[in-house]
Design a protein around this motif. Structure first.
Motif, mmCIF file in Angstrom:
data_model
loop_
_atom_site.group_PDB
_atom_site.id
_atom_site.type_symbol
_atom_site.label_atom_id
_atom_site.label_comp_id
_atom_site.label_asym_id
_atom_site.label_seq_id
_atom_site.Cartn_x
_atom_site.Cartn_y
_atom_site.Cartn_z
ATOM 1 N N ARG A 25 -19.214 -26.361 15.316
ATOM 2 C CA ARG A 25 -18.159 -27.245 15.801
ATOM 3 C C ARG A 25 -16.967 -26.426 16.297
ATOM 4 N NH1 ARG A 25 -13.722 -29.605 13.945
ATOM 5 N NH2 ARG A 25 -13.936 -28.883 11.824
ATOM 6 N N MET A 26 -16.599 -25.394 15.588
ATOM 7 C CA MET A 26 -15.498 -24.521 16.001
ATOM 8 C C MET A 26 -15.831 -23.820 17.325
ATOM 9 S SD MET A 26 -13.020 -24.943 13.992
ATOM 10 C CE MET A 26 -11.930 -23.572 14.132
ATOM 11 N N LYS A 27 -17.090 -23.385 17.469
ATOM 12 C CA LYS A 27 -17.508 -22.769 18.728
ATOM 13 C C LYS A 27 -17.414 -23.767 19.885
ATOM 14 C CE LYS A 27 -20.701 -19.272 16.975
ATOM 15 N NZ LYS A 27 -22.098 -18.833 16.923
ATOM 16 N N ALA A 28 -17.829 -25.016 19.623
ATOM 17 C CA ALA A 28 -17.774 -26.045 20.654
ATOM 18 C C ALA A 28 -16.323 -26.350 21.038
ATOM 19 C CB ALA A 28 -18.463 -27.319 20.173
ATOM 20 N N LYS A 32 -14.636 -25.673 24.604
ATOM 21 C CA LYS A 32 -13.945 -26.750 25.310
ATOM 22 C C LYS A 32 -12.544 -26.300 25.712
ATOM 23 C CE LYS A 32 -13.272 -31.705 24.806
ATOM 24 N NZ LYS A 32 -13.377 -32.841 23.903
ATOM 25 N N ARG A 33 -11.865 -25.585 24.827
ATOM 26 C CA ARG A 33 -10.535 -25.065 25.136
ATOM 27 C C ARG A 33 -10.597 -24.078 26.301
ATOM 28 N NH1 ARG A 33 -8.141 -23.732 19.158
ATOM 29 N NH2 ARG A 33 -7.830 -25.889 18.526
ATOM 30 N N LEU A 37 -8.758 -24.486 29.799
ATOM 31 C CA LEU A 37 -7.865 -23.447 30.302
ATOM 32 C C LEU A 37 -8.303 -22.989 31.688
ATOM 33 C CD1 LEU A 37 -5.524 -21.478 29.872
ATOM 34 C CD2 LEU A 37 -7.168 -19.909 28.799
ATOM 35 N N SER A 38 -9.599 -22.811 31.852
ATOM 36 C CA SER A 38 -10.133 -22.385 33.140
ATOM 37 C C SER A 38 -9.835 -23.431 34.216
ATOM 38 C CB SER A 38 -11.642 -22.160 33.016
ATOM 39 O OG SER A 38 -12.197 -21.881 34.271
ATOM 40 N N ARG A 39 -9.994 -24.684 33.897
ATOM 41 C CA ARG A 39 -9.710 -25.762 34.854
ATOM 42 C C ARG A 39 -8.225 -25.802 35.208
ATOM 43 N NH1 ARG A 39 -13.381 -30.375 31.983
ATOM 44 N NH2 ARG A 39 -15.391 -29.605 32.698
ATOM 45 N N ARG A 40 -7.369 -25.657 34.186
ATOM 46 C CA ARG A 40 -5.928 -25.681 34.446
ATOM 47 C C ARG A 40 -5.512 -24.502 35.324
ATOM 48 N NH1 ARG A 40 -5.886 -27.231 28.975
ATOM 49 N NH2 ARG A 40 -5.376 -25.103 28.321
ATOM 50 N N LEU A 41 -6.041 -23.328 35.035
ATOM 51 C CA LEU A 41 -5.704 -22.150 35.839
ATOM 52 C C LEU A 41 -6.218 -22.296 37.273
ATOM 53 C CD1 LEU A 41 -6.294 -19.217 33.335
ATOM 54 C CD2 LEU A 41 -4.123 -20.116 34.164
#
Length: 130
Positions: A25-28, A32-33, A37-41
């Motif tokens: 779950r932490m990896k997912a 997702k983060r 981040l990639s989308r925002r950049l």
């Protein structure tokens, strides 16, 4: 050492499975983060590129308009100088037409008028020989 790791068996306890699920779950969440981040950049870069293009087009169009205005100004300045020269000529012509002697000269030359007692002789123009 590699042989020792193969010999270790994993316990299939409830605690171990919860830990594995928590890690997954932490990896997912981390993945997702990263995608967010990639989308925002990417979006920020696209906006920056769009802004740069718009600014460049605006600056280029303003520069070309400025150059056109400079050329127009130069041509108008030349026209002003020509009109000022024409104004000087016209003022001189006005002064000449206010002079009686000039008017008499024009009347004699163009209209073949004479003063009383004068005789007018017209001499043919001399031809230039080459």
């Amino acid at each position: 050492m590699a042989d020792q790791k193969k010999k270790i068996t994993r316990l299939k306890t409830q605690y171990a499975s919860e830990k594995n699920r928590e890690q997954e779950r932490m990896k997912a969440v981390e993945e997702k983060r990263r995608r967010g981040l990639s989308r925002r950049l990417t979006a920020l870069a696209a906006v920056g590129i769009l802004f740069t293009i718009i600014a460049s087009v605006t600056l280029i169009s303003q520069w070309s308009m400025l150059e056109a205005k400079k050329e127009e100004r130069n041509s108008l300045e030349i026209e002003i100088k020509e009109l000022q020269a024409e104004e000087i000529e016209l003022k001189q012509e006005i002064e000449n037409y206010n002079d009686i002697d000039y008017i008499a000269e024009i009347a004699r030359r163009d209209y073949y008028l004479t003063k009383p007692g004068e005789t007018l002789f017209k001499v043919p123009a001399q031809q230039q020989s080459d």
